[in-house]
Design a protein around this motif. Sequence first.
Motif, mmCIF file in Angstrom:
data_model
loop_
_atom_site.group_PDB
_atom_site.id
_atom_site.type_symbol
_atom_site.label_atom_id
_atom_site.label_comp_id
_atom_site.label_asym_id
_atom_site.label_seq_id
_atom_site.Cartn_x
_atom_site.Cartn_y
_atom_site.Cartn_z
ATOM 1 N N LEU A 7 -3.010 -16.610 12.493
ATOM 2 C CA LEU A 7 -2.074 -15.730 11.813
ATOM 3 C C LEU A 7 -1.765 -16.166 10.383
ATOM 4 C CD1 LEU A 7 -0.600 -13.135 12.639
ATOM 5 C CD2 LEU A 7 1.372 -14.531 13.239
ATOM 6 N N GLU A 8 -1.434 -17.451 10.202
ATOM 7 C CA GLU A 8 -0.992 -17.878 8.871
ATOM 8 C C GLU A 8 -2.128 -17.813 7.846
ATOM 9 O OE1 GLU A 8 0.750 -21.712 9.105
ATOM 10 O OE2 GLU A 8 -0.874 -22.589 10.262
ATOM 11 N N GLN A 10 -4.547 -15.618 7.876
ATOM 12 C CA GLN A 10 -4.712 -14.201 7.569
ATOM 13 C C GLN A 10 -3.629 -13.731 6.602
ATOM 14 O OE1 GLN A 10 -4.534 -12.857 11.620
ATOM 15 N NE2 GLN A 10 -6.758 -12.861 11.900
ATOM 16 N N TYR A 11 -2.410 -14.214 6.786
ATOM 17 C CA TYR A 11 -1.306 -13.841 5.891
ATOM 18 C C TYR A 11 -1.541 -14.370 4.479
ATOM 19 C CZ TYR A 11 2.190 -11.516 8.803
ATOM 20 O OH TYR A 11 2.874 -10.596 9.547
ATOM 21 N N ILE A 12 -1.973 -15.610 4.385
ATOM 22 C CA ILE A 12 -2.207 -16.203 3.065
ATOM 23 C C ILE A 12 -3.284 -15.423 2.305
ATOM 24 C CG2 ILE A 12 -3.110 -18.232 1.861
ATOM 25 C CD1 ILE A 12 -1.689 -19.950 3.979
ATOM 26 N N ALA A 14 -4.082 -12.318 2.746
ATOM 27 C CA ALA A 14 -3.538 -11.002 2.412
ATOM 28 C C ALA A 14 -2.605 -11.080 1.207
ATOM 29 C CB ALA A 14 -2.807 -10.418 3.613
ATOM 30 N N ILE A 15 -1.801 -12.143 1.151
ATOM 31 C CA ILE A 15 -0.892 -12.329 0.010
ATOM 32 C C ILE A 15 -1.693 -12.523 -1.278
ATOM 33 C CG2 ILE A 15 0.794 -13.925 -1.009
ATOM 34 C CD1 ILE A 15 1.861 -14.349 1.861
ATOM 35 N N TYR A 29 12.141 -14.944 7.120
ATOM 36 C CA TYR A 29 11.244 -14.885 8.280
ATOM 37 C C TYR A 29 12.004 -15.265 9.534
ATOM 38 C CZ TYR A 29 11.236 -19.675 6.585
ATOM 39 O OH TYR A 29 11.641 -20.888 6.110
ATOM 40 N N PHE A 36 4.113 -19.814 10.746
ATOM 41 C CA PHE A 36 4.132 -19.312 9.370
ATOM 42 C C PHE A 36 4.333 -20.420 8.349
ATOM 43 C CE2 PHE A 36 5.496 -14.859 10.775
ATOM 44 C CZ PHE A 36 4.225 -14.344 10.541
ATOM 45 N N VAL A 39 2.131 -20.380 5.285
ATOM 46 C CA VAL A 39 2.392 -19.197 4.458
ATOM 47 C C VAL A 39 3.615 -19.431 3.584
ATOM 48 C CG1 VAL A 39 2.814 -16.709 4.482
ATOM 49 C CG2 VAL A 39 1.463 -17.759 6.314
#
Length: 329
Positions: A7-8, A10-12, A14-15, A29, A36, A39
């Motif tokens: 997850l983290e 993928q978030y990084i 995306a950011i 959060y 997270f 992130v």
Amino acid sequence: GISQMLLEYQYIEAIKEYFSNEKFDMVLYATPPITFEKVIRYVKKRDLAKSYLLLKDIFPQNAVDLNLIKNNGPIYHFFRRKEKKLYQISDYIGCMSPKNVEYLLNHNSIDPIKVEINPNSIELNNLEYRNSNEIDNRKKQFRNKYRILDEQTIFIYGGNLGKPQGVDFLLEFLKKTNKEKSFFVIVGSGTEAKKVSNFVMDNHLTNVLFLNRVSRDEYNEIEVCSDVGLIFLDRRFSIPNIPSRLLGYMEKGLPVIAATDRSTDLKEMIESGGFGKWSEHGDVDELADNIELLYNSELRRKMGDKSYEFLKDHFHVQNSYNIIMKHFS
């Protein structure tokens, strides 16, 4: 577990892709999930942002309590490290209740200065859910639709149906209820939903309506047309927890019956506010006594009034906003 670990990253990514030109002043959060940390660390370093954690559940200890993972096993230690890093990177941590704060500080090396009470909150609608002809008509239509007798008190349970709710106790209790006086509406999904559905059908429980998935508007209407809200938490929990579905009940002016573990301070909250009754999860007789009390319509009305007033005083979203923003103003 694999999804949590990915997850983290993928978030990084995306950011980096979508917010490369944005600057964030604060990262807000909640837990779960606890994965997270990277992130938050990335955004804090890049933008010199502050971070605020809304602690809604304490993982992995909650999974240990329910025997879903082994205490001191490799999976536990992996997620426990993640948990500690998340607390470390957080500039401020808002907990749901006093016992939440106490538990967090007793089990972690955290500076008490950055820990505070910031309970679940809700943005109140302007609609008055009680004492109006429109609401009375909607309640009559609901009862007619599902053939619920006028003398039956409608108890609603809404939300997740999983291991944390200790569903077996709920099913055991449903078999013993007074069918002439009570009607139960169970709305939810989760790992135990199929078990609940099969149990209702197999035991021919004519005073139980199980709805697996409904829209937000449909669920809101069911809450409006109910008389009492139900909350269940498995008695094995050692971590204090305040389920968020409590606020939906209170917004509709419903009294609350809770059957939970002894670790949570939900009991103290309900008793101090006078808006419901509490019993320990697993105690069928005490829960039955509480159900019996709430057959009384006048008592329901008084507790319902207190429920809505307690919500306005303690769980309005403006309170949460003020608690968070005082650190940044």
